[in-house]
Design a protein around this motif. Structure first.
Motif, PDB file in Angstrom:
ATOM      1  N   PRO A 170       0.817  -1.214   0.000  1.00  0.00           N
ATOM      2  CA  PRO A 170       0.000   0.000   0.000  1.00  0.00           C
ATOM      3  C   PRO A 170       0.857   1.274   0.000  1.00  0.00           C
ATOM      4  CG  PRO A 170       0.182  -0.833   2.237  1.00  0.00           C
ATOM      5  CD  PRO A 170       0.945  -1.787   1.364  1.00  0.00           C
ATOM      6  N   PHE A 171       0.205   2.383  -0.380  1.00  0.00           N
ATOM      7  CA  PHE A 171       0.879   3.683  -0.461  1.00  0.00           C
ATOM      8  C   PHE A 171       0.365   4.621   0.631  1.00  0.00           C
ATOM      9  CE2 PHE A 171       1.031   1.824  -4.665  1.00  0.00           C
ATOM     10  CZ  PHE A 171       2.370   1.989  -4.996  1.00  0.00           C
ATOM     11  N   ASP A 172       1.261   5.515   1.099  1.00  0.00           N
ATOM     12  CA  ASP A 172       0.852   6.552   2.056  1.00  0.00           C
ATOM     13  C   ASP A 172       0.043   7.637   1.353  1.00  0.00           C
ATOM     14  OD1 ASP A 172       2.512   5.731   4.488  1.00  0.00           O
ATOM     15  OD2 ASP A 172       4.038   5.837   2.911  1.00  0.00           O
ATOM     16  N   ARG A 173       0.456   7.907   0.114  1.00  0.00           N
ATOM     17  CA  ARG A 173      -0.177   8.981  -0.648  1.00  0.00           C
ATOM     18  C   ARG A 173      -0.322   8.532  -2.092  1.00  0.00           C
ATOM     19  NH1 ARG A 173      -0.717  10.267   3.878  1.00  0.00           N
ATOM     20  NH2 ARG A 173      -0.083  12.199   4.924  1.00  0.00           N
ATOM     21  N   PRO A 222      -9.279   0.325  -7.493  1.00  0.00           N
ATOM     22  CA  PRO A 222      -7.994  -0.282  -7.138  1.00  0.00           C
ATOM     23  C   PRO A 222      -7.063   0.710  -6.416  1.00  0.00           C
ATOM     24  CG  PRO A 222      -8.575  -0.830  -9.394  1.00  0.00           C
ATOM     25  CD  PRO A 222      -9.574   0.190  -8.926  1.00  0.00           C
ATOM     26  N   LEU A 223      -7.178   2.003  -6.761  1.00  0.00           N
ATOM     27  CA  LEU A 223      -6.319   2.997  -6.095  1.00  0.00           C
ATOM     28  C   LEU A 223      -6.768   3.201  -4.647  1.00  0.00           C
ATOM     29  CD1 LEU A 223      -5.809   5.688  -8.899  1.00  0.00           C
ATOM     30  CD2 LEU A 223      -4.363   3.750  -8.284  1.00  0.00           C
ATOM     31  N   LEU A 224      -8.074   3.255  -4.439  1.00  0.00           N
ATOM     32  CA  LEU A 224      -8.588   3.386  -3.064  1.00  0.00           C
ATOM     33  C   LEU A 224      -8.142   2.189  -2.233  1.00  0.00           C
ATOM     34  CD1 LEU A 224     -12.196   4.665  -3.876  1.00  0.00           C
ATOM     35  CD2 LEU A 224     -10.332   5.984  -2.843  1.00  0.00           C
ATOM     36  N   ALA A 225      -8.142   1.008  -2.870  1.00  0.00           N
ATOM     37  CA  ALA A 225      -7.752  -0.219  -2.155  1.00  0.00           C
ATOM     38  C   ALA A 225      -6.260  -0.210  -1.814  1.00  0.00           C
ATOM     39  CB  ALA A 225      -8.102  -1.433  -3.009  1.00  0.00           C
ATOM     40  N   GLN A 226      -5.451   0.482  -2.637  1.00  0.00           N
ATOM     41  CA  GLN A 226      -3.997   0.470  -2.416  1.00  0.00           C
ATOM     42  C   GLN A 226      -3.516   1.615  -1.520  1.00  0.00           C
ATOM     43  OE1 GLN A 226      -1.938  -0.025  -6.228  1.00  0.00           O
ATOM     44  NE2 GLN A 226      -3.484  -1.518  -6.836  1.00  0.00           N
ATOM     45  N   LYS A 272      -3.057   3.241   2.182  1.00  0.00           N
ATOM     46  CA  LYS A 272      -2.974   2.808   3.592  1.00  0.00           C
ATOM     47  C   LYS A 272      -4.078   3.448   4.422  1.00  0.00           C
ATOM     48  CE  LYS A 272       2.013   2.245   4.079  1.00  0.00           C
ATOM     49  NZ  LYS A 272       3.251   2.848   4.562  1.00  0.00           N
ATOM     50  N   ILE A 273      -4.378   2.858   5.564  1.00  0.00           N
ATOM     51  CA  ILE A 273      -5.226   3.544   6.550  1.00  0.00           C
ATOM     52  C   ILE A 273      -4.443   4.776   7.010  1.00  0.00           C
ATOM     53  CG2 ILE A 273      -6.293   3.390   8.844  1.00  0.00           C
ATOM     54  CD1 ILE A 273      -7.682   1.499   6.992  1.00  0.00           C
ATOM     55  N   THR A 320      -9.501  10.812   2.170  1.00  0.00           N
ATOM     56  CA  THR A 320      -8.701  10.374   3.323  1.00  0.00           C
ATOM     57  C   THR A 320      -9.269   9.044   3.788  1.00  0.00           C
ATOM     58  OG1 THR A 320      -8.490  12.699   3.916  1.00  0.00           O
ATOM     59  CG2 THR A 320      -7.765  11.101   5.560  1.00  0.00           C
ATOM     60  N   LYS A 321      -8.364   8.062   3.936  1.00  0.00           N
ATOM     61  CA  LYS A 321      -8.820   6.722   4.347  1.00  0.00           C
ATOM     62  C   LYS A 321      -8.603   6.572   5.854  1.00  0.00           C
ATOM     63  CE  LYS A 321      -8.513   2.063   2.492  1.00  0.00           C
ATOM     64  NZ  LYS A 321      -7.810   1.254   1.502  1.00  0.00           N
ATOM     65  N   THR A 322      -9.671   6.302   6.583  1.00  0.00           N
ATOM     66  CA  THR A 322      -9.568   6.105   8.037  1.00  0.00           C
ATOM     67  C   THR A 322     -10.083   4.708   8.385  1.00  0.00           C
ATOM     68  OG1 THR A 322     -11.800   6.845   8.559  1.00  0.00           O
ATOM     69  CG2 THR A 322     -10.113   8.566   8.372  1.00  0.00           C
TER      70      THR A 322
END
Ligand code: SAH
Length: 212
Positions: A142-145, A158-162, A164-165, A186-188
């Motif tokens: 996964p990616f931070d940004r 697929p980008l949302l899935a990759q 990180k929280i 922002t993924k929480t």
């Protein structure tokens, strides 16, 4: 006007358009846009305007590059994915802000030309790859940004899935021939949070890989 004056005006334009993050301003000052614009448009590299590049694509407006970088809130430890290498300019800016940058484009020629500039400028923390970026880069996830510099109708799944929280994605969303909205996702732990940032205009995210 000489180059030093043009560069001063360039930095002034960024500040007047709301770029306040000192790390972003420093990156914009360090990375010379002149390396990423070729041919008849080279003398316009320091104007705050998008310009044509090879393969019918465009290098984004500098203030948009800076505002997107600022919205992405990149920290020096982050691993970042960019979809849409284009000239390589946005990736070069991100290379100053992040630990590692992966950038993907569907045009092999743009990836080749950008890689040559990265080598010449010693930007050794960027990896440029040919591929359909709407599928992300599973082998490095996964990616931070994540930053998308072509417009999608919706943020690609697929980008949302990759992401990180705690991760952030910035993506222009909307029809390609109309004004689009720049969205920050922002993924929480609880799910995805969306902010609408500003109107923008980008070339469309296109499926598949090109021959050129
Ligand atoms: N960030 C660039 C500008 C991007 S222009 C810069 O700093 O110069 C948009 C780019 O997105 C184009 O180069 C186009 O080829 C690319 N693109 C469009 N759809 C894509 C896809 N599905 N995967 C990867 N790249 C794509």
């Amino acid at each position: 006007m000489d180059t030093a004056e043009l560069k001063m005006q360039f930095m002034f334009a960024l500040r007047s358009k709301g770029v306040t993050d000192t790390r972003v301003l420093m990156a914009m000052e360090t990375i010379d846009r002149g390396f990423f614009v070729k041919g008849i448009f080279a003398n316009r590299a320091y104007e705050d305007t998008p310009l044509p590049i090879a393969c019918g694509q465009t290098i984004s407006q500098p203030s948009v590059v800076a505002l997107m970088s600022q919205a992405l809130k990149v920290s020096p430890r982050d691993k970042v994915l960019e979809v849409g290498t284009g000239s390589g300019y946005q990736a070069a800016i991100l290379s100053q802000l992040a630990r590692r940058v992966y950038t993907i484009d569907r045009h092999p020629r743009l990836v080749r030309e950008a890689s040559t500039i990265f080598r010449r400028l010693d930007l050794n923390n960027i990896t440029a790859l040919t591929g359909d970026g709407s599928f992300g880069l599973p082998e490095q996830a996964p990616f931070d940004r994540i930053i998308v510099t072509a417009a999608a109708e919706d943020p690609p799944g697929p980008l949302l899935a990759q992401l990180k929280i705690g991760g952030i994605m910035v993506v222009p969303v909307g029809q390609s021939d109309a004004v689009q909205s720049l969205i920050r996702v922002t993924k929480t732990e609880e799910g995805l949070h969306y902010d609408e940032l500003r109107p923008v205009r980008f070339v469309p995210l296109v499926e598949g890989i090109d021959k050129d």
